[in-house]
Design a protein around this motif. Structure first.
Motif, PDB file in Angstrom:
ATOM      1  N   UNK A 108       0.862  -1.188   0.000  1.00 50.08           N
ATOM      2  CA  UNK A 108       0.000   0.000   0.000  1.00 50.08           C
ATOM      3  C   UNK A 108       0.893   1.231   0.000  1.00 50.08           C
ATOM      4  N   UNK A 109       0.470   2.254  -0.724  1.00 51.56           N
ATOM      5  CA  UNK A 109       1.252   3.499  -0.717  1.00 51.56           C
ATOM      6  C   UNK A 109       0.959   4.335  -1.937  1.00 51.56           C
ATOM      7  N   UNK A 110       1.596   5.476  -1.919  1.00 54.88           N
ATOM      8  CA  UNK A 110       1.446   6.434  -3.013  1.00 54.88           C
ATOM      9  C   UNK A 110       2.011   5.837  -4.298  1.00 54.88           C
ATOM     10  N   UNK A 111       1.519   6.333  -5.416  1.00 53.72           N
ATOM     11  CA  UNK A 111       2.071   5.868  -6.682  1.00 53.72           C
ATOM     12  C   UNK A 111       3.557   6.244  -6.771  1.00 53.72           C
ATOM     13  N   UNK A 112       4.320   5.313  -7.267  1.00 55.14           N
ATOM     14  CA  UNK A 112       5.759   5.535  -7.390  1.00 55.14           C
ATOM     15  C   UNK A 112       6.511   5.301  -6.099  1.00 55.14           C
ATOM     16  N   UNK A 113       5.849   4.748  -5.079  1.00 53.70           N
ATOM     17  CA  UNK A 113       6.525   4.557  -3.790  1.00 53.70           C
ATOM     18  C   UNK A 113       7.260   3.227  -3.697  1.00 53.70           C
ATOM     19  N   UNK A 114       7.108   2.387  -4.698  1.00 51.77           N
ATOM     20  CA  UNK A 114       7.877   1.143  -4.706  1.00 51.77           C
ATOM     21  C   UNK A 114       7.044  -0.098  -4.365  1.00 51.77           C
ATOM     22  N   UNK A 115       5.757  -0.049  -4.512  1.00 46.33           N
ATOM     23  CA  UNK A 115       4.926  -1.225  -4.171  1.00 46.33           C
ATOM     24  C   UNK A 115       5.223  -2.387  -5.121  1.00 46.33           C
ATOM     25  N   UNK A 116       5.147  -2.106  -6.411  1.00 50.26           N
ATOM     26  CA  UNK A 116       5.379  -3.177  -7.377  1.00 50.26           C
ATOM     27  C   UNK A 116       6.823  -3.661  -7.283  1.00 50.26           C
ATOM     28  N   UNK A 117       7.699  -2.724  -7.058  1.00 49.74           N
ATOM     29  CA  UNK A 117       9.109  -3.107  -6.934  1.00 49.74           C
ATOM     30  C   UNK A 117       9.287  -4.051  -5.750  1.00 49.74           C
ATOM     31  N   UNK A 118       8.608  -3.755  -4.655  1.00 50.67           N
ATOM     32  CA  UNK A 118       8.760  -4.597  -3.472  1.00 50.67           C
ATOM     33  C   UNK A 118       8.219  -6.003  -3.724  1.00 50.67           C
ATOM     34  N   UNK A 119       7.156  -6.088  -4.457  1.00 51.01           N
ATOM     35  CA  UNK A 119       6.554  -7.408  -4.676  1.00 51.01           C
ATOM     36  C   UNK A 119       7.213  -8.171  -5.820  1.00 51.01           C
ATOM     37  N   UNK A 120       7.484  -7.506  -6.905  1.00 51.35           N
ATOM     38  CA  UNK A 120       7.965  -8.250  -8.082  1.00 51.35           C
ATOM     39  C   UNK A 120       9.271  -7.719  -8.655  1.00 51.35           C
ATOM     40  N   UNK A 121       9.848  -6.735  -7.999  1.00 54.70           N
ATOM     41  CA  UNK A 121      11.116  -6.210  -8.518  1.00 54.70           C
ATOM     42  C   UNK A 121      10.869  -5.125  -9.544  1.00 54.70           C
ATOM     43  N   UNK A 122      11.925  -4.665 -10.148  1.00 52.94           N
ATOM     44  CA  UNK A 122      11.803  -3.605 -11.144  1.00 52.94           C
ATOM     45  C   UNK A 122      11.017  -4.089 -12.353  1.00 52.94           C
ATOM     46  N   UNK A 123      10.418  -3.175 -13.100  1.00 53.88           N
ATOM     47  CA  UNK A 123       9.666  -3.596 -14.283  1.00 53.88           C
ATOM     48  C   UNK A 123      10.579  -4.309 -15.266  1.00 53.88           C
ATOM     49  N   UNK A 338       0.676  -6.262   5.728  1.00 50.16           N
ATOM     50  CA  UNK A 338       0.677  -5.075   4.865  1.00 50.16           C
ATOM     51  C   UNK A 338       2.098  -4.539   4.780  1.00 50.16           C
ATOM     52  N   UNK A 339       2.520  -4.288   3.557  1.00 42.32           N
ATOM     53  CA  UNK A 339       3.809  -3.631   3.353  1.00 42.32           C
ATOM     54  C   UNK A 339       3.498  -2.219   2.867  1.00 42.32           C
ATOM     55  N   UNK A 340       3.676  -1.280   3.748  1.00 46.08           N
ATOM     56  CA  UNK A 340       3.411   0.126   3.402  1.00 46.08           C
ATOM     57  C   UNK A 340       4.673   0.705   2.777  1.00 46.08           C
ATOM     58  N   UNK A 341       4.520   1.289   1.616  1.00 43.33           N
ATOM     59  CA  UNK A 341       5.657   1.822   0.870  1.00 43.33           C
ATOM     60  C   UNK A 341       5.544   3.346   0.816  1.00 43.33           C
ATOM     61  N   UNK A 342       6.655   3.984   1.075  1.00 44.94           N
ATOM     62  CA  UNK A 342       6.652   5.447   1.047  1.00 44.94           C
ATOM     63  C   UNK A 342       7.891   5.926   0.315  1.00 44.94           C
ATOM     64  N   UNK A 343       7.752   7.133  -0.193  1.00 45.25           N
ATOM     65  CA  UNK A 343       8.883   7.797  -0.837  1.00 45.25           C
ATOM     66  C   UNK A 343       9.565   8.676   0.212  1.00 45.25           C
ATOM     67  N   UNK A 344      10.872   8.725   0.185  1.00 46.14           N
ATOM     68  CA  UNK A 344      11.557   9.546   1.201  1.00 46.14           C
ATOM     69  C   UNK A 344      11.529  11.043   0.893  1.00 46.14           C
ATOM     70  N   UNK A 345      11.159  11.362  -0.334  1.00 44.24           N
ATOM     71  CA  UNK A 345      11.249  12.755  -0.759  1.00 44.24           C
ATOM     72  C   UNK A 345      10.303  13.642   0.037  1.00 44.24           C
ATOM     73  N   UNK A 346      10.810  14.805   0.404  1.00 43.92           N
ATOM     74  CA  UNK A 346       9.982  15.778   1.124  1.00 43.92           C
ATOM     75  C   UNK A 346       8.848  16.279   0.248  1.00 43.92           C
ATOM     76  N   UNK A 347       9.039  16.189  -1.076  1.00 42.81           N
ATOM     77  CA  UNK A 347       7.973  16.623  -1.979  1.00 42.81           C
ATOM     78  C   UNK A 347       6.723  15.745  -1.839  1.00 42.81           C
ATOM     79  N   UNK A 348       6.939  14.532  -1.421  1.00 47.26           N
ATOM     80  CA  UNK A 348       5.810  13.581  -1.309  1.00 47.26           C
ATOM     81  C   UNK A 348       5.338  13.442   0.137  1.00 47.26           C
ATOM     82  N   UNK A 349       5.789  14.373   1.023  1.00 46.30           N
ATOM     83  CA  UNK A 349       5.498  14.179   2.441  1.00 46.30           C
ATOM     84  C   UNK A 349       4.002  14.096   2.774  1.00 46.30           C
ATOM     85  N   UNK A 350       3.136  14.936   2.174  1.00 46.34           N
ATOM     86  CA  UNK A 350       1.704  14.787   2.516  1.00 46.34           C
ATOM     87  C   UNK A 350       1.184  13.388   2.239  1.00 46.34           C
TER      88      UNK A 350
END
Ligand code: ADP
Ligand code: MG
Length: 650
Positions: A108-123, A338-350
């Protein structure tokens, strides 16, 4: 400040334990992806700092106090895929699935936060290009672990897989043989929510399973936007069905029906996104709205599940297909990670804070893990019981049948045995007997008809002879005076010497002597036959055409009689008598009362009286014997005699 987190202790150790009681909280692991190259190029700063293995510190922009979030595990961007796999405790879930539990792992997480990467790796970098082993996600690693684990179990395990996506609120089969088409989501008491007609594929090797995964990944909808060049536009659910039963003891399972046993479900949610931030337009915006709506429904369900007062009340899982299919994982009998995925960028903080709060709430949601007792799971035992009952019944029926075979009844034993041997032969036998009875019936009918015709002819002979006899008597003893009139309306024809021409009883009494019709018993029969005859017939008229001498005259008083008995009746009767007696009937009708009493016809008639009487008696005997033969129904071949042959000679 610290948000609520999990209890102290090693998260990995906690995850390796089984369900700790009737209620088990959803396990939440936080993964912070590394700063992307683009973010670094833009000079974006990280707002997240990991503190230990389970706490995340969030530094709000503008210099406020840090906010801490505690989860089962917090994994920063430096962690490898293998470390993430181990830290998440996926192997524990795999063990529970092997024991029959229903386990779910979802990101679960924002788009681009790495959910798919965590489950299946890079595209994938191209068609058919596998993910490098070092970058393989949780799914591939779980697959490898599971296949290896199954090989060392010692008991056969049946493995199957299904793979679907929820795209714009439509469920589509990613493993379908043809073009994917929307599938309905159903519910029943034993299975809960399920996808109808979903293809479930059995596999026996890691390679086969990887092929299924690649097939689904290549079919899944993804698009590029500003935050993710390979953004998933659908929620994807890959489910492994694990059944630890030998195949020969398994009931037949429809390939489209998910089998019973443990389940291990991997859910790669589409990411929530701000349309303004991603720049989605047109179809992308519609997809984003659909994704956000379903994620909102998921969030709403989790919030309601957290409320202790409302937990037993209605949870609106039916608000979206996603919540329907996750209902058992969130509030049912499953075990959920649940694997919560987040981006570290301050731009995505909200969005990151939203995800963190969401994940924090989720880890307070509890389920009641149970091994599902679906009818399919209990079917082998039930079928075994049924099979034993049927075998017992079969044995009992066989015994009864054998006893019947050995104890046939004395009367019908032969017939039953014969019928059992050859029912067709019995049918043939019936047909032959039927044919024989038909012939016999036909012969009897012929005999009856012959007897009737013989009887009819003989009675006519008797009648004719009676007339001839009476005529002879009349000629021999002519009446001295006129006849007494009959008291009925037909006086001229009422004498018993003539055939009765009306049904009035008086006509059966002789008007002369008042004797019954049978004139033979009349003591004054010599007075019979009065002068009732009409004028003489023309001499030119042939004998057969003349009316008999006793024919009633066509007087006015007897008009009705003449009409009722035609002239042809008289001639036919005489012709028949001639034919049967084979003699000349002259003059059965004397030449009407115009000659003298001593004329020749009178003498001839008088001389023949005794002979006619004898013939009459003979004919009566013949009629009696004929009637008796008719009643006894002899074969026609036995009675071919004609009536004239039995007449005595005159
Ligand atoms: P999501 O599925 O959440 O939308 P993705 O998994 O597609 O996001 O990741 C978006 C991008 O970030 C992809 O290019 C992916 O390779 C990259 N990425 C995500 N997580 C990591 C990570 N832990 N390490 C390296 N790259 C990552
Ligand atoms: Mg994705």
């Amino acid at each position: 400040m610290e948000e609520r987190g999990s209890p102290d202790g090693d998260p990995a150790r906690n995850h390796e334990q089984g369900p700790e009681g009737p209620e088990t909280p959803i396990q939440v692991v936080l993964r912070v992806r590394p700063m992307s190259a683009a973010e670094l190029r833009r000079g974006e700063q990280s707002a997240l700092h990991c503190s230990g293995t389970r706490t995340l510190q969030v530094s709000p922009p503008g210099g406020g106090p840090d906010v801490a979030f505690r989860f089962g595990a917090v994994l920063d961007g430096a962690r490898t895929q293998e470390e993430v796999f181990r830290a998440c405790g996926v192997r524990r879930l795999g063990e529970l699935a092997l024991r029959g539990f229903s386990c779910t792992i979802f990101t679960y997480g924002q788009t681009g936060s790495g959910k798919t990467y965590t489950l299946t790796g890079p595209p994938p970098q191209g068609e058919g290009v596998p993910v490098p082993p070092g970058l393989a996600g949780i799914m591939q690693r779980t697959f490898a672990w599971l296949l290896d684990r199954v090989q060392h179990l010692g008991t056969p395990v049946t493995l199957r897989a299904s793979y679907l996506e929820i795209y714009n609120e439509q469920v589509q089969d990613l493993l379908s043989l043809g073009t994917p088409r929307p599938l309905p989501v159903r519910w029943n008491k034993t299975r809960g929510f399920y996808v109808e007609q979903l293809r479930v594929v059995e596999f026996g090797s890691l390679e086969s399973l990887m092929e299924l995964l690649q097939m689904g990944l290549s079919r899944r909808r993804s698009s590029a936007h500003t935050l993710n060049q390979a953004s998933s536009r659908s929620h994807a659910l890959l489910t492994l069905y694990i059944t630890r039963k030998p195949p020969q003891q398994m009931p037949p399972v429809d390939s489209r029906e998910p089998p019973g046993g443990g389940k291990l479900c991997f859910v790669d949610l589409a990411g929530s996104e701000k349309v303004a931030a991603t720049g989605s337009r047109g179809e992308l915006m519609l997809e984003a709205n659909s994704i956000n709506r379903s994620l909102l429904a998921l969030s709403h369900c989790i919030s309601l599940l957290l409320d202790p007062q409302r937990k037993q009340s209605h949870i609106p899982f039916r608000d979206s297909k996603l919540t329907k299919l996750l209902a058992d994982s969130l509030g049912g009998r499953g075990v959920t990670l649940m694997v919560a995925c987040v981006s570290p960028s301050a731009q995505c903080l909200p969005e990151t804070l939203s995800t963190l709060r969401y994940a924090s709430r989720a880890q307070r949601v509890t389920t009641r893990p149970q091994v599902p007792k679906t009818p399919v799971a209990t079917q082998p035992q039930r079928l075994e019981t049924e099979m034993l009952q049927l075998q017992e019944e079969n044995h009992r029926l066989r015994t009864q049948l054998d006893q019947r075979d050995f104890k046939p009844s004395r009367t019908s034993g032969t017939q039953v045995a014969w019928a059992q041997r050859n029912l067709y032969g019995m049918l043939q036998e019936f047909m032959l007997e039927n044919e024989r009875l038909r012939k016999e019936k036909s012969q009897l009918q012929s005999s009856r008809d012959l007897a009737r015709s013989e009887q009819r002819v003989l009675s006519q002979q008797v009648h004719e002879l009676e007339r001839r006899l009476l005529s002879a008597c009349y000629l021999h003893h002519p009446a001295p005076g006129p006849a007494h009139p009959c008291p009925c309306l037909m006086p001229a024809s009422s004498c018993h010497a003539l055939p009765p021409i009306c049904s009035w009883p008086c006509c059966h009494i002789c008007p002369l002597c008042h004797a019954p019709l049978t004139h033979w018993a009349c003591p004054r029969r010599e007075l019979h036959l009065p002068q009732v005859f009409g004028p003489e017939a023309p001499p030119s008229m042939p004998l057969s055409a003349r009316p008999p001498p006793w024919a009633p005259p066509c007087s006015s008083a007897s008009t009705k009689c003449s009409r009722e008995r035609s002239h042809s009746d008289w001639t036919q009767t005489r012709d028949l008598a001639e034919m049967l007696t084979k003699e000349e009937v002259v003059p059965s009708a004397p030449p009407l009362p115009m000659g003298t009493p001593n004329s020749s016809p009178v003498l001839r008639g008088a001389a023949r009286v005794p002979s006619l009487a004898r013939r009459l008696e003979a004919l009566r005997d013949q009629i009696g014997s004929s009637l008796r033969r008719g009643r006894n129904q002899p074969p026609p071949s036995e009675d071919p005699q004609s009536p004239g042959r039995v007449l005595p000679p005159c």
